[in-house]
Design a protein around this motif. Structure first.
Motif, PDB file in Angstrom:
ATOM      1  N   CYS A  61       0.854  -1.143   0.055  1.00 35.40           N
ATOM      2  CA  CYS A  61      -0.139   0.091   0.087  1.00 35.40           C
ATOM      3  C   CYS A  61       0.873   1.220   0.047  1.00 35.40           C
ATOM      4  O   CYS A  61       2.007   1.201   0.248  1.00 35.40           O
ATOM      5  N   GLY A  62       0.156   2.272  -0.291  1.00 37.90           N
ATOM      6  CA  GLY A  62       1.070   3.512  -0.367  1.00 37.90           C
ATOM      7  C   GLY A  62       0.157   4.775  -0.914  1.00 37.90           C
ATOM      8  O   GLY A  62      -0.969   4.516  -1.478  1.00 37.90           O
ATOM      9  N   GLU A  63       1.149   5.641  -1.614  1.00 33.72           N
ATOM     10  CA  GLU A  63       0.589   6.648  -2.627  1.00 33.72           C
ATOM     11  C   GLU A  63       1.333   6.566  -3.961  1.00 33.72           C
ATOM     12  O   GLU A  63       2.369   6.508  -3.891  1.00 33.72           O
ATOM     13  N   LEU A  64       0.429   6.746  -4.717  1.00 36.18           N
ATOM     14  CA  LEU A  64       1.237   6.980  -6.186  1.00 36.18           C
ATOM     15  C   LEU A  64       0.754   8.143  -6.869  1.00 36.18           C
ATOM     16  O   LEU A  64      -0.330   8.613  -6.857  1.00 36.18           O
ATOM     17  N   ASN A  65       1.699   8.650  -7.749  1.00 37.30           N
ATOM     18  CA  ASN A  65       1.363   9.826  -8.575  1.00 37.30           C
ATOM     19  C   ASN A  65       1.713   9.718  -9.896  1.00 37.30           C
ATOM     20  O   ASN A  65       3.008   9.203 -10.353  1.00 37.30           O
ATOM     21  N   ALA A  66       0.930   9.720 -11.118  1.00 40.70           N
ATOM     22  CA  ALA A  66       1.375   9.337 -12.503  1.00 40.70           C
ATOM     23  C   ALA A  66       0.700  10.485 -13.382  1.00 40.70           C
ATOM     24  O   ALA A  66      -0.084  11.320 -12.928  1.00 40.70           O
ATOM     25  N   LYS A  67       1.389  10.391 -14.555  1.00 40.19           N
ATOM     26  CA  LYS A  67       0.948  11.474 -15.543  1.00 40.19           C
ATOM     27  C   LYS A  67      -0.399  11.266 -16.284  1.00 40.19           C
ATOM     28  O   LYS A  67      -0.638  10.113 -16.608  1.00 40.19           O
ATOM     29  N   ASN A  68      -1.204  12.224 -16.426  1.00 45.75           N
ATOM     30  CA  ASN A  68      -2.541  11.936 -17.321  1.00 45.75           C
ATOM     31  C   ASN A  68      -2.000  12.026 -18.891  1.00 45.75           C
ATOM     32  O   ASN A  68      -0.700  12.182 -19.257  1.00 45.75           O
ATOM     33  N   GLY A  69      -3.109  11.920 -19.510  1.00 45.97           N
ATOM     34  CA  GLY A  69      -2.682  11.910 -21.132  1.00 45.97           C
ATOM     35  C   GLY A  69      -2.087  13.282 -21.790  1.00 45.97           C
ATOM     36  O   GLY A  69      -1.751  13.429 -22.777  1.00 45.97           O
ATOM     37  N   PHE A  70      -2.201  14.441 -20.783  1.00 47.51           N
ATOM     38  CA  PHE A  70      -1.670  15.558 -20.900  1.00 47.51           C
ATOM     39  C   PHE A  70      -0.352  15.790 -20.801  1.00 47.51           C
ATOM     40  O   PHE A  70       0.315  16.966 -20.940  1.00 47.51           O
ATOM     41  N   GLY A  71       0.273  14.774 -19.818  1.00 50.46           N
ATOM     42  CA  GLY A  71       1.624  14.945 -19.765  1.00 50.46           C
ATOM     43  C   GLY A  71       1.762  15.528 -18.197  1.00 50.46           C
ATOM     44  O   GLY A  71       2.887  15.783 -17.802  1.00 50.46           O
ATOM     45  N   GLY A  72       0.673  16.102 -17.720  1.00 47.65           N
ATOM     46  CA  GLY A  72       0.744  16.536 -15.947  1.00 47.65           C
ATOM     47  C   GLY A  72       0.471  15.629 -15.219  1.00 47.65           C
ATOM     48  O   GLY A  72      -0.425  14.418 -15.370  1.00 47.65           O
ATOM     49  N   TYR A  73       1.205  15.716 -13.891  1.00 50.82           N
ATOM     50  CA  TYR A  73       0.714  14.689 -12.875  1.00 50.82           C
ATOM     51  C   TYR A  73      -0.603  14.905 -12.299  1.00 50.82           C
ATOM     52  O   TYR A  73      -1.198  16.241 -12.142  1.00 50.82           O
ATOM     53  N   ILE A  74      -1.216  14.030 -11.744  1.00 49.99           N
ATOM     54  CA  ILE A  74      -2.788  14.122 -11.518  1.00 49.99           C
ATOM     55  C   ILE A  74      -2.938  14.230  -9.804  1.00 49.99           C
ATOM     56  O   ILE A  74      -3.944  14.380  -9.416  1.00 49.99           O
TER      57      ILE A  74
END
Length: 148
Positions: A61-74
């Motif tokens: 478990c934890g936290e994640l941050n990924a990029k959206n289709g526009f290249g920005g982090y969500i």
């Protein structure tokens, strides 16, 4: 003198075990992170923090941050992933984020698939599960340090 030598040997043996156990946990976490990141459009850009393993090493478990289709982090979102395999061959069997799970509960409640009481219980369960705490154990989850 023999006692001192025996004590030193025991301490060295114990510290070696600790390093080996720590390395084993880090290997599991790195393999799981790689498997989780593979589900995203840009796997190399996925960021993790506050990672924990349950004592049975069946969930991370934890936290994640990924990029959206526009290249920005969500933005960071809490996740839980069920693990399969061992060591460097660890991968995920399934994964969910709190955002996805709560949206599904909301949709189920609004369409009448579940009652408001059931939705409340489900929301509490999501919060408990996202901590990676074993329901049958009083032990706290194992914290995994993340390299920055």
């Amino acid at each position: 003198m023999k006692t001192l030598a025996a004590l030193a040997t025991c301490l060295l043996a114990l510290s070696g075990c600790q390093d080996s156990e720590e390395q084993r946990l880090l290997t599991i976490a790195e393999a799981a992170k790689k498997s989780i990141a593979a589900n995203y459009k840009d796997p190399d850009s996925v960021l993790f923090k506050n990672l924990t393993l349950d004592w049975n090493k069946k969930h991370i478990c934890g936290e994640l941050n990924a990029k959206n289709g526009f290249g920005g982090y969500i933005g960071y979102d809490v996740f839980r992933a069920e693990l399969k395999g061992a060591g460097a061959q660890t991968s995920i069997a399934s994964m969910w984020t709190i955002r996805d799970r709560l949206n599904q509960i909301f949709d189920d409640s609004m369409t009448g698939r579940i009652t408001e009481y059931e939705a409340g219980k489900a929301r509490l369960n999501v919060i408990f599960e996202s901590t990676c705490t074993d329901a049958d154990s009083s032990k706290s989850p194992i914290f995994i340090p993340v390299k920055i």
